[in-house]
Design a protein around this motif. Structure first.
Motif, PDB file in Angstrom:
ATOM      1  N   GLU A  93       9.925 -72.068 -31.123  1.00 20.83           N
ATOM      2  CA  GLU A  93       9.495 -70.776 -30.589  1.00 20.83           C
ATOM      3  C   GLU A  93       8.676 -70.954 -29.313  1.00 20.83           C
ATOM      4  O   GLU A  93       8.714 -70.102 -28.428  1.00 20.83           O
ATOM      5  N   LEU A  94       7.958 -72.051 -29.216  1.00 24.90           N
ATOM      6  CA  LEU A  94       7.204 -72.317 -27.990  1.00 24.90           C
ATOM      7  C   LEU A  94       8.157 -72.430 -26.803  1.00 24.90           C
ATOM      8  O   LEU A  94       7.914 -71.855 -25.739  1.00 24.90           O
ATOM      9  N   ILE A  95       9.259 -73.162 -26.988  1.00 23.01           N
ATOM     10  CA  ILE A  95      10.253 -73.320 -25.920  1.00 23.01           C
ATOM     11  C   ILE A  95      10.877 -71.979 -25.573  1.00 23.01           C
ATOM     12  O   ILE A  95      11.008 -71.616 -24.397  1.00 23.01           O
ATOM     13  N   LYS A  96      11.254 -71.213 -26.586  1.00 24.98           N
ATOM     14  CA  LYS A  96      11.887 -69.905 -26.361  1.00 24.98           C
ATOM     15  C   LYS A  96      10.952 -68.967 -25.600  1.00 24.98           C
ATOM     16  O   LYS A  96      11.350 -68.326 -24.619  1.00 24.98           O
ATOM     17  N   CYS A  97       9.687 -68.891 -26.040  1.00 28.19           N
ATOM     18  CA  CYS A  97       8.733 -67.976 -25.414  1.00 28.19           C
ATOM     19  C   CYS A  97       8.467 -68.343 -23.964  1.00 28.19           C
ATOM     20  O   CYS A  97       8.380 -67.475 -23.096  1.00 28.19           O
ATOM     21  N   LYS A  98       8.335 -69.640 -23.698  1.00 26.52           N
ATOM     22  CA  LYS A  98       8.066 -70.067 -22.330  1.00 26.52           C
ATOM     23  C   LYS A  98       9.219 -69.711 -21.387  1.00 26.52           C
ATOM     24  O   LYS A  98       9.000 -69.298 -20.247  1.00 26.52           O
ATOM     25  N   LEU A  99      10.443 -69.884 -21.847  1.00 25.59           N
ATOM     26  CA  LEU A  99      11.597 -69.549 -21.016  1.00 25.59           C
ATOM     27  C   LEU A  99      11.669 -68.048 -20.734  1.00 25.59           C
ATOM     28  O   LEU A  99      11.925 -67.624 -19.608  1.00 25.59           O
ATOM     29  N   GLN A 100      11.440 -67.249 -21.768  1.00 23.63           N
ATOM     30  CA  GLN A 100      11.563 -65.803 -21.606  1.00 23.63           C
ATOM     31  C   GLN A 100      10.427 -65.222 -20.771  1.00 23.63           C
ATOM     32  O   GLN A 100      10.644 -64.341 -19.941  1.00 23.63           O
TER      33      GLN A 100
END
Length: 277
Positions: A93-100
């Motif tokens: 989720e950290l990766i997903k949130c940073k990208l978005q």
């Protein structure tokens, strides 16, 4: 930046095209597989631990001979499943949130005629950057609110699902009056999917504030380490209670069909493998 879900949809398509709606897809796609695997395995293990240590029951190869767990016990098993899910899910989720959020900030800078460089090209870029600047511990930023969300969410997810299934079974038992007690295997696809949808909506509504705080922690720039209390206070001062539920409606709308499909698939596969062996 956005006035609501429809405004976000319109502006995203205008700026990025239809592809923009799938920004950061790979991370949650992998996350969904791992999360649901961890949840159902954890749920089964939680039930075994309850039977062994709380009920002092002996294991039996024939599960139908074991008495049913109560609804509070099933909720407890659901909460146990959230521990494993949080450990798996936090880095994803950290990766997903940073990208978005990166894309949102770039969009915001174009409106204000400012420059906001793209720091991350994709998931692997975030992995490399996090390892370099924060080490392995950096992937678990926001782990505590994720743990709260998954433990409470797991209890609500499985609890609401099991409660709805039991309501359908009791209703069917009353009207059909069969000679033997009915089980979950007597429920149809529509009933299982409705129970799953209610479970998904319960999970997201009850624990949504923890998810908001988690996302704030994970998308902060390196070096900014606000605590849960600081983020909560600032959110409340800025927007009141509403700030903790921003995006809750669209998240619940998403969780209803996905949870319906997840539980229906799980029950269908369980029946298939049980009958096959």
């Amino acid at each position: 930046m956005f006035e609501g879900p429809l405004d976000c949809l319109r502006k995203t398509i205008q700026r990025e095209g239809f592809y923009g709606l799938y920004r950061g897809l790979s991370s949650p796609l992998v996350g969904a597989m791992l999360e649901n695997s961890a949840l159902f395995v954890g749920y089964a293990q939680g039930q075994k631990l309850i039977r062994r240590f709380l009920r002092r029951e002996h294991e039996s190869e024939n599960k139908e001979l074991l008495p049913e767990l109560t609804l509070p016990e099933l909720c407890l098993a659901g909460g146990f499943s959230g521990i494993a899910a949080a450990f798996v899910l936090t880095p994803i989720e950290l990766i997903k949130c940073k990208l978005q959020v990166q894309e949102a900030r770039i969009y915001e800078s174009t409106i204000s005629n400012e420059s906001h460089p793209r720091r991350f090209k994709g998931p692997l870029s975030i992995v490399s950057h996090t390892l370099k600047h924060e080490g392995l511990v950096g992937f678990y930023r926001g782990n505590l609110p994720t743990l709260f969300r998954e433990i409470g969410g797991g209890a609500a997810w499985f609890g609401a699902y099991e409660a709805t299934c039991r309501w359908f079974i009791a209703r069917k038992q009353k009207h059909e009056r069969p000679s033997e007690p009915l089980t979950k295997s007597s429920l149809g696809a529509g009933q299982l999917m409705l129970a799953g949808a209610l479970g998904g909506m319960s999970y997201n509504f009850i624990l949504f504030p923890a998810d908001v705080i988690k996302s704030q922690m994970q998308t902060e720039v390196h070096g900014s380490n606000r605590s849960i209390v600081q983020i909560s206070r600032e959110l409340y001062v800025a927007e009141g209670i509403r700030g903790f539920y921003r995006g809750c409606g669209i998240t619940m709308a998403k969780s209803a069909p996905t949870s319906a499909i997840i539980f229906f698939t799980h029950e269908t596969l369980t029946r298939y493998f049980t009958s096959a062996y």
